[in-house]
Write a protein that holds these residues in place. Structure first.
Motif, PDB file in Angstrom:
ATOM      1  N   GLY A 101       0.815  -1.210   0.000  1.00  0.00           N
ATOM      2  CA  GLY A 101       0.000   0.000   0.000  1.00  0.00           C
ATOM      3  C   GLY A 101       0.850   1.262   0.000  1.00  0.00           C
ATOM      4  N   GLY A 102       0.370   2.276   0.710  1.00  0.00           N
ATOM      5  CA  GLY A 102       1.051   3.561   0.729  1.00  0.00           C
ATOM      6  C   GLY A 102       2.450   3.528   1.293  1.00  0.00           C
ATOM      7  N   THR A 103       2.816   2.478   2.053  1.00  0.00           N
ATOM      8  CA  THR A 103       4.167   2.427   2.602  1.00  0.00           C
ATOM      9  C   THR A 103       5.228   2.261   1.512  1.00  0.00           C
ATOM     10  OG1 THR A 103       4.027   0.028   3.006  1.00  0.00           O
ATOM     11  CG2 THR A 103       3.387   1.500   4.808  1.00  0.00           C
ATOM     12  N   VAL A 104       4.832   1.841   0.321  1.00  0.00           N
ATOM     13  CA  VAL A 104       5.790   1.694  -0.771  1.00  0.00           C
ATOM     14  C   VAL A 104       6.328   3.056  -1.210  1.00  0.00           C
ATOM     15  CG1 VAL A 104       6.076   0.916  -3.167  1.00  0.00           C
ATOM     16  CG2 VAL A 104       4.752  -0.465  -1.544  1.00  0.00           C
ATOM     17  N   ILE A 105       5.480   4.094  -1.141  1.00  0.00           N
ATOM     18  CA  ILE A 105       5.908   5.417  -1.599  1.00  0.00           C
ATOM     19  C   ILE A 105       5.861   6.466  -0.496  1.00  0.00           C
ATOM     20  CG2 ILE A 105       5.290   5.003  -4.019  1.00  0.00           C
ATOM     21  CD1 ILE A 105       2.731   6.698  -3.467  1.00  0.00           C
ATOM     22  N   TYR A 106       5.670   6.054   0.774  1.00  0.00           N
ATOM     23  CA  TYR A 106       5.632   7.083   1.823  1.00  0.00           C
ATOM     24  C   TYR A 106       7.034   7.565   2.156  1.00  0.00           C
ATOM     25  CZ  TYR A 106       6.478   3.689   5.795  1.00  0.00           C
ATOM     26  OH  TYR A 106       6.971   2.749   6.677  1.00  0.00           O
ATOM     27  N   ALA A 107       7.081   8.725   2.818  1.00  0.00           N
ATOM     28  CA  ALA A 107       8.375   9.293   3.195  1.00  0.00           C
ATOM     29  C   ALA A 107       8.983   8.595   4.394  1.00  0.00           C
ATOM     30  CB  ALA A 107       8.218  10.787   3.497  1.00  0.00           C
ATOM     31  N   ALA A 108       8.239   7.666   5.000  1.00  0.00           N
ATOM     32  CA  ALA A 108       8.720   6.859   6.115  1.00  0.00           C
ATOM     33  C   ALA A 108       8.888   7.646   7.411  1.00  0.00           C
ATOM     34  CB  ALA A 108      10.020   6.137   5.754  1.00  0.00           C
TER      35      ALA A 108
END
Length: 547
Positions: A101-108
């Protein structure tokens, strides 16, 4: 005799639990349920990320990061995506459909909500309190931080004392040390950044090499995205993860219980996965869309929508940036993106400011030479192009730092997700339409924080500061569209994520937040999913299920 969720014919087409969405909420829930021996099917419309397409380690990264890693699904237009009509929105929704999900492209950037975020109504007289407290969620924060391999430092005075992340923080770097010293002189809060970025080997994660490419797929394997931290283990435990599965509706039986998920594969074939319990983990846009798509004669306004709140109270976290230029080389072309450090000096309400609530700041690098030529984050004045092009690029490249500001967004029923009457996805299913305006409180809040962030960078020695022009593509955080509460008349789900109207249908993603906080939300989404999953396990023998 107590009735278990476990069904004797469990398999891909018949499950104890069917989870829709393979992002962090779905990953946490699936892993925990499988650990207890339940048969779990997860339907994900996207695929596994292909990090061979990530360009972070290549010289052409800034030019060819490509549509594969574009944040906006309207730009990406992959078979995994559905279009989003944002014509009536001040901010475009950005999300990633796929395993992780969004964790693939999140800024972490990884932050727990502050204690005050759970009791905004009590403290400030606006919005609603959560039906739980920080202390209720604290043990689940600690568990998901260990599972995701979070880096940071315990003891942040902005939070209650307690256990910190398992890994040491990312380096402060030159810009971090400079700003930290300035904040010490100002008497302002700062703390080493907490990030879902490994700083030493940890499980499946490798140490970060500081490329600053976190938002475009981490090919180095250092960013804690759920496709790395959870899904391989979940699959080993026996979870049936089905990719390319676009769910079109939840079916309901004559007893009023959810009994299956109807989905379409990439070849256009329709399938039904039957389950005793269904959990939605499709984010703050996908979840209300699916509930609205699942309207029946008994649920004419959408499934689980007797309150009328499904899709309403959308919160997107307005985002602002202030950039400073320094005479000295700050070596800010790369680094954690992510954040070197964060500031919560102005996070809590101060009525003298003319607004309620606050914002979190994260200090970030500014990118390489191509990014130095773009309009963002450099401000609208003195464009880089022209006779002084090379001088302007040199002034920016490595000689700059930026504060990214995440502003709390108040829940307003006029901000909402609807079904578009005309726009559809590739399978002809109505797409979501977003209606969203930045509220007056958020506007005042942001103006105040932009001014204070200027003061911060000036105190750190910046000879010039610039406020980045507003950009539409900042709706990373989609919250609030299936509100949690104790009263079925004013909420969609109970404190454990169970819908009031359909007792075996749950929502575990950010949709259920009553308020948005001013923090990056993944930590709380993951912790809430774990808390709700544990309660489901505790109550499994009392759970109503279809015959």
């Amino acid at each position: 005799m107590r009735k278990s969720l476990i069904h004797p014919r469990a398999g891909r087409d018949r499950a104890d639990v069917c989870i829709i969405g393979a992002g962090p909420a779905g990953a946490v829930a699936a892993t925990r349920l499988a650990e207890e021996g339940l048969n779990v099917v997860v339907l994900e419309q996207g695929d596994w990320p292909d990090y061979r397409k990530a360009r972070g380690a290549h010289a052409d990264f800034e030019i060819n990061s490509g549509a594969d890693w574009a944040w906006n699904p309207n730009t990406r237009k992959s078979p995994s995506d559905y279009p989003i009509n944002g014509q009536d929105a001040d901010i475009d929704v950005v999300l990633y459909n796929g395993v992780g999900g969004g964790t693939v492209i999140y800024a972490a950037q990884w932050h727990r909500n502050a204690p005050s975020d759970f009791c905004v109504r009590t403290l400030d007289g606006i919005a609603d309190d959560w039906p739980l407290s920080y202390e209720d969620l604290r043990p689940y924060y600690e568990r998901v931080e260990a599972a995701f391999g979070i880096s940071g430092l315990a003891g942040d005075p902005a939070f209650p004392a307690g256990e910190g992340p398992p890994l040491p923080p990312v380096p402060l770097g030159d810009i971090g040390r400079r700003v930290a010293a300035a904040h010490n002189a100002l008497g302002w809060h700062w703390w080493p950044g907490s990030n879902a970025i490994a700083t030493r080997p940890y499980g499946a994660l490798k140490p970060c090499v500081q490329r600053g490419t976190c938002l475009w797929g981490c090919a180095d394997g250092a960013k804690a995205s759920a496709d790395r931290t959870h899904w391989p283990h979940a699959v080993d435990l026996g979870v049936h993860l089905v990719t390319g599965a676009r769910v079109r509706r939840i079916s309901v039986n004559d007893a009023g219980l959810a009994d299956g998920a109807v989905w379409i594969d990439r070849d256009g074939n329709e399938h039904v996965t039957r389950a005793s319990v269904i959990i939605l983990a499709a984010n703050g846009i996908g979840t209300p869309r699916l509930l609205l798509l699942s309207a029946t004669r008994g649920h004419r306004d959408g499934l689980a929508n007797s309150s009328g709140l499904v899709g309403k109270r959308l919160m997107l976290h307005p985002f602002g940036v202030v950039t400073g230029l320094f005479q000295e080389n700050m070596h800010s072309t790369q680094g954690p993106w992510g954040q070197h450090l964060h500031c919560l000096q102005f996070y809590e309400t101060d009525a003298r400011r003319g607004f309620v609530r606050g914002a979190k700041w994260g200090l970030q690098p500014t990118g390489g030479p191509v990014n130095a030529t773009r309009g963002w984050p450099w401000g609208a004045v003195d464009p880089v192009w022209g006779p002084n092009f090379h001088r302007n690029v040199r002034a920016r490249l490595g000689h700059s730092a930026m504060w990214g500001i995440v502003a709390e967004d108040l829940p307003e029923e006029s901000n909402r997700v609807e079904l578009d009457p005309e726009l559809t996805d590739g399978d002809g299913i109505p797409a979501p339409r977003i209606r969203y305006r930045v509220g007056e409180n958020s506007t005042r809040l942001m103006d105040f924080h932009l001014d204070r962030a200027r003061e911060s960078l000036e105190a750190a020695g910046a000879y010039r500061t610039m406020v980045a022009p507003s950009i539409r593509e900042t709706g990373w955080h989609q919250l609030g569209t299936a509100k949690m509460g104790t009263d079925p008349a004013t909420s969609v789900v109970d404190p454990w994520g169970r819908t009031h109207d359909v007792p075996n249908l749950y929502v575990f993603d950010g949709s259920i937040w009553p308020t948005s906080s001013g923090m990056n939300p993944t930590a709380t989404i993951a912790a809430m999913s774990l808390r709700c999953t544990e309660h489901l396990l505790e109550q499994r023998y009392h759970q109503k299920v279809p015959a």
